[in-house]
Motif scaffolding. Structure first.
Motif, mmCIF file in Angstrom:
data_model
loop_
_atom_site.group_PDB
_atom_site.id
_atom_site.type_symbol
_atom_site.label_atom_id
_atom_site.label_comp_id
_atom_site.label_asym_id
_atom_site.label_seq_id
_atom_site.Cartn_x
_atom_site.Cartn_y
_atom_site.Cartn_z
ATOM 1 N N ARG A 76 0.853 -1.192 0.000
ATOM 2 C CA ARG A 76 0.000 0.000 0.000
ATOM 3 C C ARG A 76 0.887 1.240 0.000
ATOM 4 O O ARG A 76 1.869 1.298 0.736
ATOM 5 C CB ARG A 76 -0.873 0.052 1.247
ATOM 6 N N VAL A 77 0.507 2.212 -0.802
ATOM 7 C CA VAL A 77 1.148 3.524 -0.773
ATOM 8 C C VAL A 77 0.036 4.526 -0.511
ATOM 9 O O VAL A 77 -0.907 4.635 -1.292
ATOM 10 C CB VAL A 77 1.903 3.837 -2.085
ATOM 11 N N ARG A 78 0.157 5.227 0.617
ATOM 12 C CA ARG A 78 -0.881 6.169 1.032
ATOM 13 C C ARG A 78 -0.314 7.575 1.049
ATOM 14 O O ARG A 78 0.682 7.844 1.708
ATOM 15 C CB ARG A 78 -1.389 5.819 2.425
ATOM 16 N N ASP A 79 -0.965 8.471 0.301
ATOM 17 C CA ASP A 79 -0.539 9.869 0.308
ATOM 18 C C ASP A 79 -1.468 10.680 1.197
ATOM 19 O O ASP A 79 -2.438 10.153 1.727
ATOM 20 C CB ASP A 79 -0.451 10.439 -1.111
ATOM 21 N N GLN A 80 -1.160 11.946 1.357
ATOM 22 C CA GLN A 80 -1.923 12.808 2.261
ATOM 23 C C GLN A 80 -2.516 14.022 1.547
ATOM 24 O O GLN A 80 -2.787 15.044 2.168
ATOM 25 C CB GLN A 80 -1.022 13.267 3.407
ATOM 26 N N ALA A 81 -2.717 13.905 0.251
ATOM 27 C CA ALA A 81 -3.276 15.029 -0.502
ATOM 28 C C ALA A 81 -4.693 15.318 -0.013
ATOM 29 O O ALA A 81 -5.467 14.395 0.220
ATOM 30 C CB ALA A 81 -3.292 14.714 -1.998
ATOM 31 N N PRO A 82 -5.027 16.585 0.163
ATOM 32 C CA PRO A 82 -6.395 16.928 0.581
ATOM 33 C C PRO A 82 -7.417 16.384 -0.419
ATOM 34 O O PRO A 82 -7.152 16.321 -1.622
ATOM 35 C CB PRO A 82 -6.406 18.454 0.576
ATOM 36 N N ALA A 83 -8.560 15.989 0.089
ATOM 37 C CA ALA A 83 -9.588 15.401 -0.766
ATOM 38 C C ALA A 83 -9.959 16.314 -1.925
ATOM 39 O O ALA A 83 -10.264 15.850 -3.015
ATOM 40 C CB ALA A 83 -10.828 15.072 0.063
ATOM 41 N N SER A 84 -9.900 17.622 -1.717
ATOM 42 C CA SER A 84 -10.287 18.553 -2.772
ATOM 43 C C SER A 84 -9.318 18.526 -3.953
ATOM 44 O O SER A 84 -9.667 18.957 -5.046
ATOM 45 C CB SER A 84 -10.368 19.975 -2.214
ATOM 46 N N THR A 85 -8.108 18.025 -3.735
ATOM 47 C CA THR A 85 -7.133 17.973 -4.830
ATOM 48 C C THR A 85 -7.000 16.581 -5.420
ATOM 49 O O THR A 85 -6.205 16.368 -6.321
ATOM 50 C CB THR A 85 -5.743 18.433 -4.343
ATOM 51 N N LEU A 86 -7.768 15.648 -4.914
ATOM 52 C CA LEU A 86 -7.637 14.272 -5.375
ATOM 53 C C LEU A 86 -8.143 14.098 -6.797
ATOM 54 O O LEU A 86 -9.233 14.526 -7.143
ATOM 55 C CB LEU A 86 -8.422 13.319 -4.479
ATOM 56 N N ARG A 87 -7.321 13.509 -7.574
ATOM 57 C CA ARG A 87 -7.727 13.050 -8.895
ATOM 58 C C ARG A 87 -7.321 11.594 -8.933
ATOM 59 O O ARG A 87 -6.124 11.292 -8.955
ATOM 60 C CB ARG A 87 -7.014 13.843 -9.975
ATOM 61 N N PRO A 88 -8.266 10.671 -8.862
ATOM 62 C CA PRO A 88 -7.893 9.266 -8.767
ATOM 63 C C PRO A 88 -7.102 8.816 -9.986
ATOM 64 O O PRO A 88 -7.296 9.343 -11.085
ATOM 65 C CB PRO A 88 -9.225 8.527 -8.671
ATOM 66 N N PRO A 89 -6.196 7.860 -9.788
ATOM 67 C CA PRO A 89 -5.463 7.320 -10.938
ATOM 68 C C PRO A 89 -6.447 6.842 -11.989
ATOM 69 O O PRO A 89 -7.480 6.263 -11.669
ATOM 70 C CB PRO A 89 -4.682 6.153 -10.342
ATOM 71 N N ARG A 90 -6.127 7.103 -13.243
ATOM 72 C CA ARG A 90 -7.030 6.746 -14.335
ATOM 73 C C ARG A 90 -6.578 5.461 -14.993
ATOM 74 O O ARG A 90 -5.394 5.189 -15.096
ATOM 75 C CB ARG A 90 -7.060 7.864 -15.365
ATOM 76 N N ALA A 91 -7.537 4.708 -15.445
ATOM 77 C CA ALA A 91 -7.247 3.433 -16.087
ATOM 78 C C ALA A 91 -7.188 3.553 -17.606
ATOM 79 O O ALA A 91 -7.169 2.553 -18.301
ATOM 80 C CB ALA A 91 -8.303 2.404 -15.693
ATOM 81 N N ASP A 92 -7.135 4.769 -18.151
ATOM 82 C CA ASP A 92 -7.075 4.909 -19.611
ATOM 83 C C ASP A 92 -5.694 4.591 -20.157
ATOM 84 O O ASP A 92 -5.472 4.617 -21.360
ATOM 85 C CB ASP A 92 -7.533 6.294 -20.063
ATOM 86 N N PHE A 93 -4.761 4.233 -19.294
ATOM 87 C CA PHE A 93 -3.417 3.883 -19.738
ATOM 88 C C PHE A 93 -3.433 2.701 -20.689
ATOM 89 O O PHE A 93 -2.549 2.547 -21.504
ATOM 90 C CB PHE A 93 -2.520 3.574 -18.533
#
Length: 138
Positions: A76-93
Motif C-alpha cells: 500500500r502507498v498512502r498519500d496525504q493530498a487533501p480530498a479537494s485535490t484528489l484526482r484518482p489514478p485513471r485506467a485509460d493507460f
C-alpha cells in the motif's frame, strides 16, 4: 481466499526525490527478511511507480506498507493530498498507444506486474493505492 495478514511493516517517507528509491530499498529488505526474494523485482517495480506517483501528483509525505499472509503479499502507498485535490489514478493507460509519450505508463506496469490493484480514498484525506502479488507466482 485467506485474508488475515500474518505480518506487516510500514515506512513514512517525505515528498523528496530520493523517496521512491528509499521505498524500493525498504521493500527489498522486508521481502528478504521474510524469504520472499522471488517477488522482489515485481514488488519493487510497482512500489517505485506508486511512490513516484505520490511524489509527483500528491506532493505530500506518504507511507509505504508491506504485509502478507500465506497466499499473497499486499503493498500500500498512502498519500496525504487533501480530498479537494484528489484526482484518482485513471485506467485509460491501457489505450495509450503513442510510443513518443513520456510518462503515463506507471499504472500499466502496476497492472502487468501485480495480481490485482486498486485505489481507496481515505476519510481524512488522501488515498491509498494498493497492489497484491501471489506468493506462489513463478
Amino acid at each position: 481466499m485467506e485474508t488475515t495478514l500474518h505480518w506487516s511493516h510500514h515506512l513514512l517517507l517525505p515528498c523528496a526525490p530520493d523517496s521512491a528509491a528509499r521505498a524500493r530499498f525498504f521493500i527489498r529488505g522486508e521481502l528478504v527478511e521474510h524469504d520472499l526474494t522471488h517477488l522482489s523485482d515485481d514488488v519493487e517495480l510497482v512500489v517505485g511507480e506508486l511512490a513516484s506517483n505520490a511524489i509527483v501528483h500528491a506532493r505530500t509525505p506518504f507511507s509505504v506498507s508491506l504485509a502478507a499472509n500465506t497466499v499473497f503479499v499486499l503493498v500500500r502507498v498512502r498519500d496525504q493530498a487533501p480530498a479537494s485535490t484528489l484526482r484518482p489514478p485513471r485506467a485509460d493507460f491501457l489505450t495509450a498507444t503513442d510510443p513518443a509519450r513520456i510518462g503515463g505508463r506507471g499504472l500499466l506496469l502496476v497492472e502487468v506486474f501485480s495480481s490485482s490493484w486498486g485505489v481507496e480514498p481515505e476519510r481524512d484525506g488522501g488515498k491509498t493505492v494498493w497492489a497484491t502479488f501471489s506468493i506462489d507466482q513463478a
